[in-house]
Design a protein around this motif. Sequence first.
Motif, PDB file in Angstrom:
ATOM      1  N   ASP A  91       0.864  -1.224  -0.018  1.00  0.00           N
ATOM      2  CA  ASP A  91       0.022   0.018   0.121  1.00  0.00           C
ATOM      3  C   ASP A  91       0.893   1.130   0.034  1.00  0.00           C
ATOM      4  O   ASP A  91       2.105   1.057   0.264  1.00  0.00           O
ATOM      5  CB  ASP A  91      -0.754  -0.074   1.266  1.00  0.00           C
ATOM      6  CG  ASP A  91      -1.783  -1.085   1.079  1.00  0.00           C
ATOM      7  OD1 ASP A  91      -1.937  -1.832   2.222  1.00  0.00           O
ATOM      8  OD2 ASP A  91      -2.785  -1.123   0.066  1.00  0.00           O
ATOM      9  N   ARG A  97       3.365   2.189   2.437  1.00  0.00           N
ATOM     10  CA  ARG A  97       3.293   1.762   3.979  1.00  0.00           C
ATOM     11  C   ARG A  97       4.274   1.005   4.681  1.00  0.00           C
ATOM     12  O   ARG A  97       5.395   0.518   3.745  1.00  0.00           O
ATOM     13  CB  ARG A  97       2.190   0.551   3.811  1.00  0.00           C
ATOM     14  CG  ARG A  97       1.554   0.203   5.147  1.00  0.00           C
ATOM     15  CD  ARG A  97       0.119  -0.708   4.833  1.00  0.00           C
ATOM     16  NE  ARG A  97      -0.592  -1.105   5.980  1.00  0.00           N
ATOM     17  CZ  ARG A  97      -1.456  -1.846   6.035  1.00  0.00           C
ATOM     18  NH1 ARG A  97      -1.845  -2.319   4.801  1.00  0.00           N
ATOM     19  NH2 ARG A  97      -2.060  -2.019   7.179  1.00  0.00           N
ATOM     20  N   ARG A 167     -13.922   5.853   3.252  1.00  0.00           N
ATOM     21  CA  ARG A 167     -12.525   5.824   2.363  1.00  0.00           C
ATOM     22  C   ARG A 167     -12.726   6.896   1.635  1.00  0.00           C
ATOM     23  O   ARG A 167     -11.652   7.002   0.604  1.00  0.00           O
ATOM     24  CB  ARG A 167     -12.353   4.374   1.757  1.00  0.00           C
ATOM     25  CG  ARG A 167     -11.988   3.551   2.764  1.00  0.00           C
ATOM     26  CD  ARG A 167     -11.408   2.096   2.216  1.00  0.00           C
ATOM     27  NE  ARG A 167     -10.016   2.243   1.670  1.00  0.00           N
ATOM     28  CZ  ARG A 167      -9.676   1.110   1.099  1.00  0.00           C
ATOM     29  NH1 ARG A 167     -10.086   0.278   0.934  1.00  0.00           N
ATOM     30  NH2 ARG A 167      -8.062   1.066   0.820  1.00  0.00           N
ATOM     31  N   LYS A 200      -7.487   1.372  -8.000  1.00  0.00           N
ATOM     32  CA  LYS A 200      -8.630   0.510  -7.170  1.00  0.00           C
ATOM     33  C   LYS A 200      -9.635   1.326  -6.739  1.00  0.00           C
ATOM     34  O   LYS A 200      -9.723   2.657  -6.665  1.00  0.00           O
ATOM     35  CB  LYS A 200      -8.105  -0.148  -6.078  1.00  0.00           C
ATOM     36  CG  LYS A 200      -7.248   0.923  -5.021  1.00  0.00           C
ATOM     37  CD  LYS A 200      -6.385   0.387  -3.825  1.00  0.00           C
ATOM     38  CE  LYS A 200      -6.138   1.115  -2.773  1.00  0.00           C
ATOM     39  NZ  LYS A 200      -5.190   0.616  -1.815  1.00  0.00           N
ATOM     40  N   HIS A 201     -10.936   0.610  -6.244  1.00  0.00           N
ATOM     41  CA  HIS A 201     -10.954  -0.917  -6.422  1.00  0.00           C
ATOM     42  C   HIS A 201     -12.191  -0.974  -7.583  1.00  0.00           C
ATOM     43  O   HIS A 201     -13.267  -0.446  -7.249  1.00  0.00           O
ATOM     44  CB  HIS A 201     -11.728  -1.066  -4.934  1.00  0.00           C
ATOM     45  CG  HIS A 201     -10.848  -0.613  -3.826  1.00  0.00           C
ATOM     46  ND1 HIS A 201     -10.680   0.706  -3.262  1.00  0.00           N
ATOM     47  CD2 HIS A 201      -9.696  -1.323  -3.220  1.00  0.00           C
ATOM     48  CE1 HIS A 201     -10.042   0.586  -2.530  1.00  0.00           C
ATOM     49  NE2 HIS A 201      -9.459  -0.622  -2.200  1.00  0.00           N
ATOM     50  N   ARG A 211     -18.699  -3.561   3.247  1.00  0.00           N
ATOM     51  CA  ARG A 211     -18.098  -3.659   1.996  1.00  0.00           C
ATOM     52  C   ARG A 211     -17.904  -5.117   1.398  1.00  0.00           C
ATOM     53  O   ARG A 211     -18.078  -5.204   0.383  1.00  0.00           O
ATOM     54  CB  ARG A 211     -16.872  -3.036   2.036  1.00  0.00           C
ATOM     55  CG  ARG A 211     -15.805  -3.744   2.834  1.00  0.00           C
ATOM     56  CD  ARG A 211     -14.434  -2.885   2.908  1.00  0.00           C
ATOM     57  NE  ARG A 211     -13.605  -3.450   3.660  1.00  0.00           N
ATOM     58  CZ  ARG A 211     -12.089  -3.329   3.707  1.00  0.00           C
ATOM     59  NH1 ARG A 211     -11.854  -2.304   2.963  1.00  0.00           N
ATOM     60  NH2 ARG A 211     -11.198  -3.947   4.737  1.00  0.00           N
ATOM     61  N   MET A 244      -7.010  -3.500  -9.037  1.00  0.00           N
ATOM     62  CA  MET A 244      -7.718  -4.198  -7.905  1.00  0.00           C
ATOM     63  C   MET A 244      -8.895  -4.149  -7.840  1.00  0.00           C
ATOM     64  O   MET A 244      -9.497  -3.536  -8.097  1.00  0.00           O
ATOM     65  CB  MET A 244      -7.079  -3.587  -6.508  1.00  0.00           C
ATOM     66  CG  MET A 244      -7.423  -4.414  -5.538  1.00  0.00           C
ATOM     67  SD  MET A 244      -7.171  -3.799  -3.973  1.00  0.00           S
ATOM     68  CE  MET A 244      -5.332  -3.615  -3.719  1.00  0.00           C
ATOM     69  N   TYR A 247     -14.300  -5.536  -3.155  1.00  0.00           N
ATOM     70  CA  TYR A 247     -14.774  -6.542  -2.145  1.00  0.00           C
ATOM     71  C   TYR A 247     -16.478  -6.877  -2.464  1.00  0.00           C
ATOM     72  O   TYR A 247     -16.965  -7.857  -2.621  1.00  0.00           O
ATOM     73  CB  TYR A 247     -14.935  -5.994  -0.721  1.00  0.00           C
ATOM     74  CG  TYR A 247     -13.531  -6.159  -0.075  1.00  0.00           C
ATOM     75  CD1 TYR A 247     -12.910  -4.761   0.325  1.00  0.00           C
ATOM     76  CD2 TYR A 247     -13.171  -7.484   0.153  1.00  0.00           C
ATOM     77  CE1 TYR A 247     -11.597  -5.164   0.967  1.00  0.00           C
ATOM     78  CE2 TYR A 247     -11.796  -7.487   0.765  1.00  0.00           C
ATOM     79  CZ  TYR A 247     -11.139  -6.336   1.218  1.00  0.00           C
ATOM     80  OH  TYR A 247      -9.976  -6.417   1.689  1.00  0.00           O
ATOM     81  N   ASP A 278      -8.455  -7.721  -4.171  1.00  0.00           N
ATOM     82  CA  ASP A 278      -8.433  -7.071  -2.683  1.00  0.00           C
ATOM     83  C   ASP A 278      -8.031  -8.202  -1.742  1.00  0.00           C
ATOM     84  O   ASP A 278      -8.278  -9.514  -2.304  1.00  0.00           O
ATOM     85  CB  ASP A 278      -9.803  -6.488  -2.413  1.00  0.00           C
ATOM     86  CG  ASP A 278      -9.332  -5.253  -1.513  1.00  0.00           C
ATOM     87  OD1 ASP A 278     -10.046  -4.063  -1.453  1.00  0.00           O
ATOM     88  OD2 ASP A 278      -8.202  -5.405  -0.894  1.00  0.00           O
ATOM     89  N   TRP A 279      -7.831  -7.869  -0.566  1.00  0.00           N
ATOM     90  CA  TRP A 279      -7.367  -9.003   0.222  1.00  0.00           C
ATOM     91  C   TRP A 279      -8.530  -9.655   0.571  1.00  0.00           C
ATOM     92  O   TRP A 279      -9.424  -9.231   1.597  1.00  0.00           O
ATOM     93  CB  TRP A 279      -6.264  -8.278   1.383  1.00  0.00           C
ATOM     94  CG  TRP A 279      -5.104  -8.339   0.877  1.00  0.00           C
ATOM     95  CD1 TRP A 279      -4.043  -8.870   1.463  1.00  0.00           C
ATOM     96  CD2 TRP A 279      -4.414  -7.838  -0.423  1.00  0.00           C
ATOM     97  NE1 TRP A 279      -2.914  -8.719   0.890  1.00  0.00           N
ATOM     98  CE2 TRP A 279      -2.958  -8.040  -0.105  1.00  0.00           C
ATOM     99  CE3 TRP A 279      -4.957  -7.167  -1.306  1.00  0.00           C
ATOM    100  CZ2 TRP A 279      -2.138  -7.681  -0.910  1.00  0.00           C
ATOM    101  CZ3 TRP A 279      -3.887  -6.601  -2.279  1.00  0.00           C
ATOM    102  CH2 TRP A 279      -2.611  -6.877  -2.453  1.00  0.00           C
ATOM    103  N   SER A 414      -5.560   0.724   5.645  1.00  0.00           N
ATOM    104  CA  SER A 414      -4.483   0.074   4.619  1.00  0.00           C
ATOM    105  C   SER A 414      -3.556   1.285   4.215  1.00  0.00           C
ATOM    106  O   SER A 414      -2.448   1.054   3.942  1.00  0.00           O
ATOM    107  CB  SER A 414      -5.032  -0.894   3.505  1.00  0.00           C
ATOM    108  OG  SER A 414      -5.845  -0.091   2.731  1.00  0.00           O
ATOM    109  N   GLU A 493     -10.941   3.197   6.828  1.00  0.00           N
ATOM    110  CA  GLU A 493     -11.584   1.946   6.046  1.00  0.00           C
ATOM    111  C   GLU A 493     -12.030   0.904   7.053  1.00  0.00           C
ATOM    112  O   GLU A 493     -11.735   1.036   8.243  1.00  0.00           O
ATOM    113  CB  GLU A 493     -10.355   1.462   5.537  1.00  0.00           C
ATOM    114  CG  GLU A 493     -10.289  -0.157   4.928  1.00  0.00           C
ATOM    115  CD  GLU A 493      -9.106  -0.516   4.322  1.00  0.00           C
ATOM    116  OE1 GLU A 493      -8.106   0.070   3.995  1.00  0.00           O
ATOM    117  OE2 GLU A 493      -8.837  -1.621   3.970  1.00  0.00           O
TER     118      GLU A 493
END
Length: 746
Positions: A91, A97, A167, A200-201, A211, A244, A247, A278-279, A414, A493
């Motif tokens: 990120d 990050r 976000r 993203k997203h 989400r 990306m 969700y 996305d994760w 994130s 987020e």
Amino acid sequence: MKINFKNNFIASVIISYLLFVQISLHGQQKNQTSYSNNLAKNAMSVSTESKIEALIKTLTLKEKVALCHAQSKFSTKGVERLGIPEIWMSDGPHGVRAEINWDNWKYAGWTNDSITAFPALTCLAASFNPELSSQYGFSLGEEARYRKKDVLLGPGVNIYRTPLNGRNFEYMGEDPFLASTLVVPYIKGVQKNGVAACVKHYVLNNQEHWRSKINVEVGDRALYEIYLPAFKASVKEAGVWAIMGAYNKFRGKYTTHNPILHKILKSDWKYDGVVISDWSSAHSTEESALYGLDLEMGTGTDGLGTSTNDFYSQYYLAAPFLKGLKNGDFPESLVDDKVRRILRLMFRTNMSANRPLGNANTKAHHDVARRVATDGIVLLKNEKNFFPIKDDKNVTIAVIGENATRSMTAGGGSSELKAKFEISPLEGIKARYKNATITHAMGYQTGPSRYNQVIPPTLDLDSLKTEAIKTARNADIVLFIGGLNKSHLQDCEGDDRLQFGLPFGQVDLLNDIYKVNKNIGFILVTGNAVEMPWLDKVNALVETWYLGSMSGHAIADVISGDVNPSGKLPFSFPVKLEDNAAHFFGTSSYPGENMTQYYKEDILVGYRWHDTKKIKPLYAFGYGLSYTSFTISDIKTDKKTYTTEDSITVSCRLNNTGLLDGSEVVQVYVGKQKSKVKRALKELKGFQKVSVNSGKQYSVDINIPVKSLSFYDEAISDWNLEKGDYIVYVGNASNNISKKTKITIN
Ligand code: GLC
């Protein structure tokens, strides 16, 4: 052992290429140079695509599948046998990050991963400055390269639909043209470093509440005219290397592997990059395999929370996918297409022979962060010449509010950052005002920023308030530095705000301060619009966004007049929440009912809603004041009648009629008269930010392709340019039009 000459030949080409990469990277002795030059000539004549094809022929099925999913929280496996490296991602959209552990969400505690925190993207959007966006992307890309990241998980361009979305601060506002125009130079800037941007997203992730489960129902017109354009510009104009998935669901299927979105992206737009989940946004082997997911990340975690050790072999695109390929459920061409894209990403990044080395925390980056910040700060109200504030030794300035000192780079989810430094508003003001007396009181306190949980304050709130009122009473000027913050249920987020107004008792505090001192300027630190019943109690109001490392210096630059503010709002501030389109239609529209929501406002998002429904906003899209004054004159179009292939040239003269140099954003909106379909009154189709010195003027030309006036016609599932009359609106805000001109499209 049967020798397969074909494969061996291919393998030898690859090995020699990789050897070339190895050599040219390490810069061997003289005699090696001629060797690598010759090899270079051979290697470079073999195009990347043919190298990719050769590699695909050499990889085993198991190796191919292993390339399609994570091996750790933020990396994917390479192919050691062939010297194909891992891909490392990080990120976020406003800075790189801090390093996270291999297998869990905790920070690794490195001591060399502090970076520059750039302003949040709402600030970049508010600058209306594509050149600055390019510098922003390039500087951020240098820091990502320096941190050895091959993919930067940003920018975010989800459209601002509700002021409650946690976000929105990470995104570029409510208008698809503004977001599209600014996201392109940002992506190009990042990718110049041999680092992939990952826009993203994708798509319709316009709230954080529910989400990971919410199903979005919206018509094709709004999908194509409002929610897709910034992604389309990222692909078609910026050549983004990664995207990306989101969700949420769209029309019942997860967006990360959605048949409709897959067709649009990879068939219609011919996107040649990688789709990364996305994760934990992947939910099916079959849908991931068939509908375009190339790289599965974060499965088995809730995105940022718990993690499941060594879950990687159980990923949807891991063992189950390999099994499906082996027993013929999926043709091998499916995995080949994914691998082709992943290898293409590698040749663009970690297998590119001539990537720069990057750098971090340089003065150049700090200057860019400061310029984006001062260019994006929006002056919303300035009565009694409150701003700029002189540095006068006889003046006492009371700086009040938690946001004067609270870190805004920590928290938020994130996109949170470990900044090498972060100049707070109080520090910046103290550094700039050497003569005036600066006093400070926190006034209110909220808990520290934690993901998915609210931590209560620790100090006694009554004494904080008493202290603040006393400080205010004894000052000539009060600067109230408040707003939201990056904690859960604020600009963060994972969930949305629960209220439209200011939290933490700020309004009561402001009212009490007003009783002892009426000379108040409000510095609003937010990534979202807020309700302002207190607006008449302040002489001045500045929206300063989340500005990152250089926050305090940038705020001081503007309130002191060292920099003349020129930011414009990238989204509308409704008077009350129900005036916002998403909230007008009740809970079926926001946040949804039974895990489905209907975007009933359709194309009328933001100012499109306020203009068309004649609901006056508190502050309008594109609005922002200056310390000087401008007029726009001699507005005209180059012709009266145009054909489809034409471009409309809108020209005008921008006059700085005030005493200070400054910048203005000339905005051009277009609306269709008597359309056969419902349309917004007017839509942004062009803008230009121009610096003009006091007393001077500047001639502005803005070109608008006629085709950009088309609407997406659901009847033919294609764009449709209506003939007939249009109105061209030119002004310096969506609600401040200097002149309307009629043109005709034949
Ligand atoms: C998060 C976010 C995404 C981020 C990813 C990795 O859940 O939605 O924007 O890049 O996971 O942290």
